[in-house]
Design a protein around this motif. Structure first.
Motif, PDB file in Angstrom:
ATOM      1  N   ARG A   1      -7.535  13.213   8.909  1.00 42.32           N
ATOM      2  CA  ARG A   1      -7.367  11.767   9.107  1.00 42.32           C
ATOM      3  C   ARG A   1      -6.808  11.147   7.828  1.00 42.32           C
ATOM      4  O   ARG A   1      -7.185  11.547   6.720  1.00 42.32           O
ATOM      5  CB  ARG A   1      -8.697  11.109   9.478  1.00 42.32           C
ATOM      6  N   THR A   2      -5.943  10.150   8.002  1.00 46.57           N
ATOM      7  CA  THR A   2      -5.211   9.604   6.866  1.00 46.57           C
ATOM      8  C   THR A   2      -5.386   8.100   6.740  1.00 46.57           C
ATOM      9  O   THR A   2      -5.361   7.376   7.748  1.00 46.57           O
ATOM     10  CB  THR A   2      -3.708   9.931   6.997  1.00 46.57           C
ATOM     11  N   ARG A   3      -5.568   7.637   5.502  1.00 46.06           N
ATOM     12  CA  ARG A   3      -5.463   6.221   5.164  1.00 46.06           C
ATOM     13  C   ARG A   3      -4.515   6.102   3.965  1.00 46.06           C
ATOM     14  O   ARG A   3      -4.033   7.099   3.435  1.00 46.06           O
ATOM     15  CB  ARG A   3      -6.839   5.619   4.845  1.00 46.06           C
ATOM     16  N   PHE A   4      -4.269   4.863   3.542  1.00 40.53           N
ATOM     17  CA  PHE A   4      -3.258   4.629   2.513  1.00 40.53           C
ATOM     18  C   PHE A   4      -3.853   3.801   1.380  1.00 40.53           C
ATOM     19  O   PHE A   4      -4.565   2.825   1.622  1.00 40.53           O
ATOM     20  CB  PHE A   4      -2.036   3.924   3.126  1.00 40.53           C
TER      21      PHE A   4
ATOM     22  N   CYS B   1      -9.684  -3.253   5.652  1.00 43.61           N
ATOM     23  CA  CYS B   1      -9.351  -2.685   4.346  1.00 43.61           C
ATOM     24  C   CYS B   1     -10.503  -2.879   3.376  1.00 43.61           C
ATOM     25  O   CYS B   1     -11.430  -3.655   3.625  1.00 43.61           O
ATOM     26  CB  CYS B   1      -8.083  -3.316   3.777  1.00 43.61           C
ATOM     27  N   GLN B   2     -10.448  -2.150   2.267  1.00 45.03           N
ATOM     28  CA  GLN B   2     -11.401  -2.311   1.168  1.00 45.03           C
ATOM     29  C   GLN B   2     -10.625  -2.430  -0.131  1.00 45.03           C
ATOM     30  O   GLN B   2      -9.569  -1.807  -0.297  1.00 45.03           O
ATOM     31  CB  GLN B   2     -12.361  -1.120   1.066  1.00 45.03           C
ATOM     32  N   VAL B   3     -11.172  -3.232  -1.053  1.00 44.17           N
ATOM     33  CA  VAL B   3     -10.602  -3.361  -2.393  1.00 44.17           C
ATOM     34  C   VAL B   3     -11.676  -2.992  -3.402  1.00 44.17           C
ATOM     35  O   VAL B   3     -12.783  -3.528  -3.367  1.00 44.17           O
ATOM     36  CB  VAL B   3     -10.085  -4.793  -2.659  1.00 44.17           C
ATOM     37  N   TYR B   4     -11.345  -2.059  -4.285  1.00 46.49           N
ATOM     38  CA  TYR B   4     -12.259  -1.626  -5.338  1.00 46.49           C
ATOM     39  C   TYR B   4     -11.846  -2.265  -6.648  1.00 46.49           C
ATOM     40  O   TYR B   4     -10.651  -2.333  -6.963  1.00 46.49           O
ATOM     41  CB  TYR B   4     -12.191  -0.112  -5.538  1.00 46.49           C
TER      42      TYR B   4
ATOM     43  N   VAL C   1      -7.466   0.264  -0.136  1.00 50.59           N
ATOM     44  CA  VAL C   1      -7.394   1.359   0.831  1.00 50.59           C
ATOM     45  C   VAL C   1      -7.447   0.767   2.231  1.00 50.59           C
ATOM     46  O   VAL C   1      -8.313  -0.071   2.528  1.00 50.59           O
ATOM     47  CB  VAL C   1      -8.550   2.371   0.651  1.00 50.59           C
ATOM     48  N   SER C   2      -6.531   1.202   3.089  1.00 49.22           N
ATOM     49  CA  SER C   2      -6.505   0.708   4.473  1.00 49.22           C
ATOM     50  C   SER C   2      -5.810   1.726   5.359  1.00 49.22           C
ATOM     51  O   SER C   2      -5.277   2.724   4.875  1.00 49.22           O
ATOM     52  CB  SER C   2      -5.783  -0.643   4.555  1.00 49.22           C
ATOM     53  N   ARG C   3      -5.787   1.444   6.654  1.00 48.30           N
ATOM     54  CA  ARG C   3      -5.067   2.305   7.590  1.00 48.30           C
ATOM     55  C   ARG C   3      -3.623   1.848   7.784  1.00 48.30           C
ATOM     56  O   ARG C   3      -2.870   2.471   8.530  1.00 48.30           O
ATOM     57  CB  ARG C   3      -5.793   2.331   8.937  1.00 48.30           C
ATOM     58  N   ASP C   4      -3.254   0.760   7.140  1.00 52.97           N
ATOM     59  CA  ASP C   4      -1.918   0.176   7.294  1.00 52.97           C
ATOM     60  C   ASP C   4      -1.018   0.635   6.146  1.00 52.97           C
ATOM     61  O   ASP C   4      -1.216   0.226   4.996  1.00 52.97           O
ATOM     62  CB  ASP C   4      -2.031  -1.357   7.293  1.00 52.97           C
TER      63      ASP C   4
END
Length: 373
Positions: free
Chosen positions: A169-172, A195-198, A212-215
Motif C-alpha cells: 500500500r502506498t501513500r505520498f 492527511c497528517q502533518v508532522y 503524508v497523504s494518499r493524494d
C-alpha cells in the motif's frame, strides 16, 4: 571500471549506502567481516522524511557504537496529537527522541564506517548480481554475502527474484524545513482531512514539517490551509529548504533472502511513515543480520525480521484507523483527553516492546473510553 584501493573479493558486499546499508556494514565490520558498500550517489545522502529518531531508534543506533554528538540534533521529550481543536500529549518514559537532519545523520554514519575500515564506493552503481557476487559494469566482485539495502524500489530485490508481496500500500510524503524556533518540546502530529502533518524540532532555530497523504498532488502549502494553527505559525516564515517528496509504502515481502542475497531496510519491506519507526527498524535489522552472518543462518534472520516488524505494523494500523473518519478520530481524542494515561500507554507501546496482554488491555480501556466520549 576499476575498484579503487580494494581486492576483487570481500566477505560482505552491501548495495546501498543509506542508513540501513551503513548500519549493516558497521554491525558486520564490528564482528570482524570485511565489508564493501557501494552506492550510485555521493555522500551525504538525503531523503525526505520526518527526521525524528524515536528513543528506541536512538538506543538501536547506540548499540551499533554510534552516539549522536550534542549540537547536531535537537531533543523532543514526547509526542503530541492535534486534531480539530483537541490536543493530547505524553512524554517518553526514558530518554528523549532526537530531531536530526538526515544529511547530518548520514554524515555521522559515514564517518564511523570510515573509522572502522569499511570500503565505501560512492558514485559506483552496481549493475547486477553474479553467481560469485556482484557486477560493477563488466567487473565481478566476489562476495560471501550480498546485502540489498537500496531502498523501497530495490533493484536487488528484483534481481534476486524476491519482489513478491503479501500486501503493498502506498501513500505520498513531502518535507520542508522552516527557520523558526520550535514552539514545543514534543514532536507534533496534526491530523487533517485525509492527511497528517508532522512537526519535528531539528535545531534550536529550525523545524522539519512533513506531510503524508494518499493524494500524490497534495503539497505542503495547500495542506496547511486545513491547519489554521500551523498556518498562523508558518505563514510568514521563509522555508529554509526546498520541498522534497517521497513515497511512503506499507509492504510485507514473502521472502527476504535467496541464496547469498539478503535484504535489509526499506528494500526488505516497510511500514507507513506515520509510525516514525523506519530508521529504528533498519538499525535493529542490521544488528540481527550481522549476528546471522556469523552463524550463516539467514533463515533465522527472516524469522526475527518478521518479529521486529510486528509492533511497527500494528502501530501503523492503529494510527491509520484514526484517518478513517474525522468523527471517529475526535471521539478517540476525547477518550485520550479524558484519561491521559491511555495516550501515555500507547506511546510506551510505540517505542517499546509490549506483550499481547498489554495491547489487549489498552485496547479494551480505549474502547470503553470511546463509548463514553
Amino acid at each position: 571500471m576499476v575498484i579503487p584501493a580494494m581486492a576483487n573479493t570481500t566477505d560482505i558486499f552491501v548495495i546501498g549506502g543509506g542508513p540501513a546499508g551503513l548500519a549493516t556494514a558497521i554491525a558486520a565490520r564490528r564482528r570482524g567481516f570485511d565489508v564493501v558498500v557501494a552506492d550510485g550517489a555521493k555522500a551525504p545522502i538525503d531523503k525526505p522524511c520526518g527526521e525524528g529518531l524515536m528513543p528506541d531508534g536512538r538506543a538501536a543506533l547506540e548499540r551499533l557504537g554510534l552516539s549522536i554528538p550534542a549540537g547536531i540534533a535537537h531533543p523532543f521529550r514526547g509526542i503530541r496529537f492535534v486534531s480539530g481543536g483537541l490536543r493530547v500529549a505524553a512524554r517518553f518514559a526514558g530518554s528523549a527522541g532526537l530531531g536530526i537532519r538526515r544529511t547530518l545523520l548520514h554524515g555521522m554514519m559515514v564517518k564511523r564506517a570510515e573509522e572502522l575500515g569499511i570500503s565505501l564506493l560512492w558514485h559506483t552503481p552496481v549493475t547486477g548480481l553474479h553467481p560469485e557476487g556482484v557486477l560493477l559494469g563488466e567487473q565481478i566482485v566476489g562476495a560471501q554475502w550480498v546485502v540489498g539495502a537500496d531502498g523501497g524500489q530495490s533493484l536487488v530485490r528484483q534481481w534476486a527474484g524476491l519482489d513478491h508481496y503479501y500486501y503493498d500500500r502506498t501513500r505520498f510524503a513531502f518535507r520542508r524545513h522552516y527557520r523558526v524556533s520550535p514552539w514545543s518540546d514534543c514532536m507534533e502530529l496534526h491530523w487533517g482531512p485525509g492527511c497528517q502533518v508532522y512537526v519535528t524540532p531539528v535545531a534550536a532555530d529550525e523545524i522539519c514539517v512533513a506531510l503524508v497523504s494518499r493524494d500524490p498532488h497534495l503539497r505542503i502549502d495547500e495542506a496547511l490551509r486545513a491547519f489554521p494553527e500551523l498556518l498562523s505559525r508558518l505563514g510568514g516564515v521563509e522555508p529554509s529548504s526546498a520541498e522534497r517528496g517521497a513515497i511512503s509504502t506499507t509492504r510485507k515481502l514473502r521472502h527476504i533472502y535467496r541464496g547469498r542475497v539478503v535484504l535489509v531496510g526499506d528494500a526488505s519491506g516497510t511500514v507507513d511513515a506515520i509510525t516514525g519507526e523506519g530508521l529504528c527498524l533498519s538499525f535493529r535489522q542490521a544488528e540481527m543480520l550481522a549476528e546471522c552472518f556469523v552463524t550463516g543462518n539467514l533463515e533465522r534472520y527472516q524469522q526475527v525480521h518478521r518479529t521486529l516488524a510486528r509492533r511497527p505494523a500494528l502501530m501503523a494500523r492503529l494510527m491509520l484507523t484514526l484517518d478513517w473518519k474525522t468523527a471517529f478520530r475526535q471521539r478517540v481524542m476525547r477518550a485520550f483527553r479524558s484519561d491521559p494515561r491511555l495516550f501515555g500507554r500507547m506511546l510506551e507501546m510505540h517505542v517499546g516492546a509490549p506483550s499481547s496482554r498489554d495491547i489487549a488491555t489498552m485496547g479494551l480501556s480505549l474502547g470503553w473510553r470511546i463509548l463514553k466520549a
